[in-house]
Design an enzyme around this catalytic site. Structure first.
Site, PDB file in Angstrom:
ATOM      1  CG  HIS A  90     -16.836 -88.211  56.267  1.00  0.00           C
ATOM      2  ND1 HIS A  90     -16.457 -87.398  56.760  1.00  0.00           N
ATOM      3  CD2 HIS A  90     -18.536 -87.839  56.713  1.00  0.00           C
ATOM      4  CE1 HIS A  90     -17.061 -86.139  56.626  1.00  0.00           C
ATOM      5  NE2 HIS A  90     -18.031 -86.022  56.229  1.00  0.00           N
ATOM      6  CG  ASP A 116     -23.160 -81.057  54.605  1.00  0.00           C
ATOM      7  OD1 ASP A 116     -22.558 -80.716  55.148  1.00  0.00           O
ATOM      8  OD2 ASP A 116     -24.258 -82.119  54.585  1.00  0.00           O
ATOM      9  CG  ASP A 139     -20.375 -84.905  58.562  1.00  0.00           C
ATOM     10  OD1 ASP A 139     -21.312 -85.062  59.283  1.00  0.00           O
ATOM     11  OD2 ASP A 139     -20.447 -85.547  57.498  1.00  0.00           O
ATOM     12  CG  ASP A 142     -19.631 -85.037  52.978  1.00  0.00           C
ATOM     13  OD1 ASP A 142     -19.368 -85.553  53.894  1.00  0.00           O
ATOM     14  OD2 ASP A 142     -20.809 -83.892  53.024  1.00  0.00           O
ATOM     15  CG  HIS A 196     -18.935 -80.753  56.028  1.00  0.00           C
ATOM     16  ND1 HIS A 196     -17.378 -81.656  55.969  1.00  0.00           N
ATOM     17  CD2 HIS A 196     -18.787 -82.180  55.523  1.00  0.00           C
ATOM     18  CE1 HIS A 196     -17.998 -82.760  56.809  1.00  0.00           C
ATOM     19  NE2 HIS A 196     -18.696 -83.097  55.835  1.00  0.00           N
TER      20      HIS A 196
END
Length: 1011
Positions: free
Chosen positions: A440, A297, A160, A48, A46
């Site tokens: 997000h 993450d 997420d 971001d 994941h």
């Protein structure tokens, strides 16, 4: 979902190893060689695009190494799999690859080893994001992905976002996705679903009666998407199978039992331990297919981690293959492979419902991950950026449409001079910068301060790009002789924003005895009559419309302080008329005597007002109740506070209580407190004391307004004398400043005489649809707050009260008859969700609302869980956020002859059909960005509540029928339209231009247009 909320106690007993569940068991021998459990283990990372690091830092330091490693490890073994989602990162990586590595990526995608799920520019937030921005970033990502690799996403992946919206399910379904996965669902709801084996369901839209919107949705059952919470119910055991935590490693297991490398001597014992967790997890689902994510993450950023995970798991898989009596067939598998197996085992197809699978409607807000820790704070966190986001969204749409119209006109008439490719480059950059912010941790306000600055600077660049594109396109279109057009010469949009935390500033039009041209651009597909305002250098002016007719106008003071008027800047207001998808030229002239022009009258309460002389009449009065009136409304205000008390509808004579007050919350004490994500108040709201503040009233024939200056808020209520939608609503504007407070949350409350039974109220989901909520006494305050990207309403049998918002904020209806909107929050501490800081970077923040009372011709349906705005509310909202854009001529410039007015439509679209976008497509994704001759046309038929009448709307109702050939005027010339999926990747064949196309309510239709 509302029924689920009504049924559940929302208690939180300790479930043992699965703390939020129970001790899971399964019958011994349930899975064997004759009844296999098919396990699909999917490595993922994941990433971001901004959170505790900036986007570019995350890319260079972690994401690029991750994708490089994945390319290497997948190439080394065809049994390996990986899933990825964020095209913002992927695009940077793709452009760094040489030709051979690009071909390897394509091969891995084609043979199913590398899956890109959803394919959006980001994994977007689902609470604050508007559906128009969600669609835009989804198209940008899908188009880039397909244009570079030829890959088309089949599955949705949302591990997420902090709660989940059915709007996202709809958008995925209409994009051609057949299965999706979600994670952040309230732990009590997860437990409830797991007890009933309902973690997989067909997610259906609230309005859908026949299942055409159904999409298969997989819900992850446990606390998180990390490895300890994905293999089964016992995180202590699952952590032992996160081989990246093997020493030496930056990661460790909190339960103090580390993973062991798999060897011939321990594989039997380790496999038995792991498949016990697999079987326990499988007992929560209905089929013999089981999905096991393997990641966290920014995982797989080291080659050593990749080797540990892939090699150790392959040893377990090989052992299970040699021992079929254990009843488990495990492999690396993508999400699409998992869904394919599920359909195979259940005898269904990707477009059909597996037998005995439940159907669910509703949303998954508000999310809680433990205890009473509801994530309703981020609905309001950093509201300045939320407001800026919405402004740029609508500016981008206007620029998209303007560029397409200008470029198509140029091609049709074989002209040159308009720099369409240069404008296209600016537009693509704006799309991607705005798309990035839909992440997000972007629009949610949940990033570190310096990351918020980075987002803000990107948004400012997007805003400036949109302003440039719109100004150039509208200028080009408006020239009577197109060869007179000169780039950056004649007109500019009258808004500037000096920095990413500045309020928008208006340019001053220098008026003289010679007329100054002002272009008004309406990007909506129906004519508009609406009050517009601009700033001028002299209070005495004359305004003429496109036909040369003098129109009624009003000049008000421009205030530099509550009691200080500017002597160089004045606010001019008048009712403008602009045709559908059109441009109108108005002219403004300095003129001393003009019977059609008035100066606003100023009245002060509780203050002496300005001391200097001016052109304006200024009165001073003692505290007493006073009223303002327009042609449709009359509003009364408290003389002691200046706040709104009642609204009278002149057409019916009905007077409605509409008391405005301000409320505050503190942060409760304890280890975990309110922060960027969580709203954990210290008790019920307290009223903000308002006692004899400075009250300033400015009234006139076009606009009348009350400004109240109280602690933390400059509060303005405005009535407008207009035949348009703005004349039938109360305009409320707040300029909020909480910078000097600590652990402080501010809200505005409107208390009405509406008797909404059971404290039922409706909020929108992403500006796309409305959903019913109830305020439950069994839940704490923070659980009864919901996202409001566009509007909320309460109603009884006779009347509806709506609040329409120009920015996304949190909303609640904690008592009968009231709507409470959160305005801003400043928090001293981190709320222990990974951000590592509080929220202290507040700035002066504007927010704007429309307040509407509407009479019902019939009572609402009592048992419905969906709602619909009235047509009047839809139009009012569109007019609120999609401003008529104002382009005054530049100072000291002689403007060539202009077209006085123009529309690119043959006639206005039906009132309930919204032009979501007219988007220029990119010619190629190799080399420089250039504009294609094709465009994407997106139409959305709005869903309406027919029990509420509309008044004064300048468009017709055709029951959703549109004739495509008649849509655009002959100045453009449509050659062909092809119906496609939402993101244009699935072609559905040509659409007849000469027959009526019926658009169904709530549906979005995408077309590829050849001009």
């Amino acid at each position: 979902m509302l029924k689920v909320y009504e049924e559940l106690k929302f208690d939180n007993p300790d479930g043992g190893a699965w703390k939020q569940g129970w001790r899971v068991t399964y019958p011994e021998g349930k899975w064997n060689s004759d009844n296999m459990l098919y396990v699909f283990v999917l490595p993922h990372s994941h990433t971001d695009p901004g959170w505790v690091k900036k986007f570019t830092d995350y890319y260079t330091q972690q994401t690029k190494p991750i994708l490089d490693n994945v390319l290497n490890v997948l190439s080394a073994d065809s049994r390996r799999r990986f899933i990825y989602a964020e095209l913002s990162f992927f695009s940077l990586w793709w452009e760094s690859l040489n030709a051979a590595r690009k071909e390897t990526v394509k091969r891995l995608m084609k043979n199913g080893q590398l899956e890109v799920a959803t394919g959006g520019w980001v994994m977007n937030d689902e609470a604050n994001a508007h559906y128009a921005a969600m669609v835009d970033q989804l198209i940008e990502g899908n188009q880039y992905l397909h244009g570079t690799t030829g890959f088309t996403p089949r599955s949705g992946w949302a591990i997420d976002p902090f709660g989940h919206s059915p709007t996202m399910a709809y958008l995925l379904k209409r994009s051609g996705v057949t299965g999706m996965l979600i994670q952040r669902v309230h732990y009590t709801i997860k437990k409830h679903f797991a007890r009933n084996k309902n973690l997989e369901f067909m997610w259906r839209q609230l309005w859908d009666k026949d299942g055409t919107t159904d999409i298969l949705c997989h819900t992850m059952p446990f606390y998180s998407y990390d490895v300890p919470h994905t293999c089964g119910p016992d995180p202590k055991i699952c952590c032992q199978f996160d081989f990246a935590r093997m020493s030496p490693s930056p990661y460790s297991c909190p339960w103090r039992v580390p993973p062991q490398a798999i060897t011939d001597s321990n594989v039997a014992d380790r496999a038995a331990m792991l498949i016990d967790q697999y079987k326990k997890k499988a007992s929560l689902y209905r089929s013999n297919a089981l999905f096991i994510p393997l990641g966290d993450d920014f995982r797989y950023d080291k080659a050593d981690e990749c080797d540990k995970q892939f090699n150790n798991y392959q040893k377990i898989f090989d052992y299970l293959d040699k021992n079929p009596q254990l009843g488990v067939k495990a492999q690396f598998g993508t999400l699409s492979e998992y869904f394919n197996k599920l359909h195979e085992l259940t005898g269904s197809t990707p477009d059909s419902k597996p037998e005995d699978y439940p159907v669910l409607t509703g949303d998954f807000f508000t999310y809680a991950d433990k205890d009473d820790h509801f994530w309703s704070g981020y609905y309001t966190t950093r509201p300045f950026q939320k407001q800026m986001d919405r402004h740029i969204e609508t500016s981008l749409r206007s620029a998209e449409i303007a560029l397409t119209l200008a470029a198509v006109y140029q091609k049709k008439h074989r002209l040159t001079g308009f720099p369409e490719d240069q404008m296209m480059q600016l537009l693509v950059e704006a799309r991607r910068n705005l798309g990035l912010f839909q992440h997000h941790d972007g629009i949610t306000g949940t990033a570190k301060d310096f990351v918020v600055v980075d987002y803000g600077e990107r948004l400012l660049k997007a805003e400036n790009n949109c302003r440039t594109v719109t100004a150039e396109a509208v200028s080009f279109i408006s020239m009577a002789t197109k060869s007179d057009y000169k780039q950056n010469r004649f007109f500019d949009i009258d808004e500037t924003r000096p920095t990413h935390v500045s309020l928008i500033k208006r340019n001053v039009l220098q008026v003289s005895s010679e007329p100054s041209a002002v272009l008004l651009y309406n990007s909506l597909t129906h004519p508009r009559q609406q009050v517009v305002n601009l700033h001028v250098s002299d209070p005495n002016v004359e305004v003429t419309d496109a036909h040369g007719k003098v129109v009624t106008s009003q000049t008000d003071p421009y205030w530099t302080e509550p009691s200080i008027m500017s002597q160089e800047r004045f606010k001019l207001s008048f009712v403008a008329e602009v045709s559908a998808l059109g441009i109108a030229r108005y002219q403004i002239t300095k003129k001393r005597k003009n019977v059609h022009h008035s100066l606003g009258k100023v009245t002060y309460y509780n203050s002496e007002g300005p001391s200097e002389k001016s052109a304006f009449t200024v009165e001073r009065k003692n505290s007493m109740e006073f009223t303002l009136a327009s042609s449709h409304l009359e509003a009364s205000f408290s003389g002691s506070t200046g706040l709104l008390k009642t609204v009278k509808m002149k057409s019916s004579g009905q007077v409605h209580k509409s008391e405005v007050s301000f409320q505050t919350y503190g942060a409760r004490s304890g280890k975990e407190r309110s922060g960027a994500y969580l709203f954990l108040p210290d008790g019920p709201a307290k009223s903000l004391r308002v006692s004899h503040p400075v009250i300033r009233v400015v009234s006139g024939p076009v606009v009348s307004e009350v400004s109240v200056f109280i602690n933390h808020v400059q509060h303005v209520v405005r009535l407008q004398n207009s035949p348009g939608t703005d004349g039938r609503t109360v305009d409320m504007y707040n300029l909020v400043d909480v910078r000097k407070e600590t652990n402080y949350e501010l809200a505005v409350k409107i208390s009405t005489d509406i008797h909404n039974i059971d404290k039922e109220f409706f909020t929108d989901l992403n500006g796309f649809q409305m959903i019913k909520h109830k305020t439950f006494d069994k839940l704490p305050t923070q659980a009864n707050v919901y996202p409001m990207p566009a509007m909320a309403f309460i109603e009884d049998d006779k009347t509806r009260f709506s609040v329409l918002t120009a920015q996304s904020l949190g909303v609640a209806s904690l008592q009968t008859g009231e709507i409470q909107v959160m305005l801003d929050r400043t928090l001293n501490q981190d709320d222990m969700r990974g951000l590592g800081q509080g929220v202290r970077d507040n700035t002066l923040t504007p927010n704007r609302f429309k307040l509407m009372f509407e009479s019902r011709s019939a009572p609402p349906i009592k048992d419905r869980t969906s709602g619909f705005p009235s047509l009047q509310a839809h139009m009012t909202y569109l007019h609120l956020v999609h401003n008529i854009q104002i382009l005054p001529q530049k100072s000291s410039v002689s403007v060539p002859p202009l077209i006085s007015q123009h529309s690119f439509l043959s006639g206005s679209l039906p009132c309930d059909v919204h032009l979501l976008n007219l988007r220029s497509l990119q010619q190629s994704y190799d080399g420089p960005i250039t504009r294609s001759d094709d465009s994407a046309l997106l139409l959305h038929r709005l869903g309406l509540d027919c029990g509420i009448s509309s008044h004064g709307l300048p468009c017709t109702d055709t029951q959703g029928k549109v004739r495509l050939r008649d849509l655009f005027s002959d100045t453009l010339g449509v050659k062909e339209m092809r119906r496609t999926s939402l993101t244009l990747l699935h072609d559905k064949g040509p659409t007849s231009l000469d027959s009526d196309l019926t658009l169904n309510p709530m549906e979005i239709y995408s077309f590829k247009v050849k001009w």
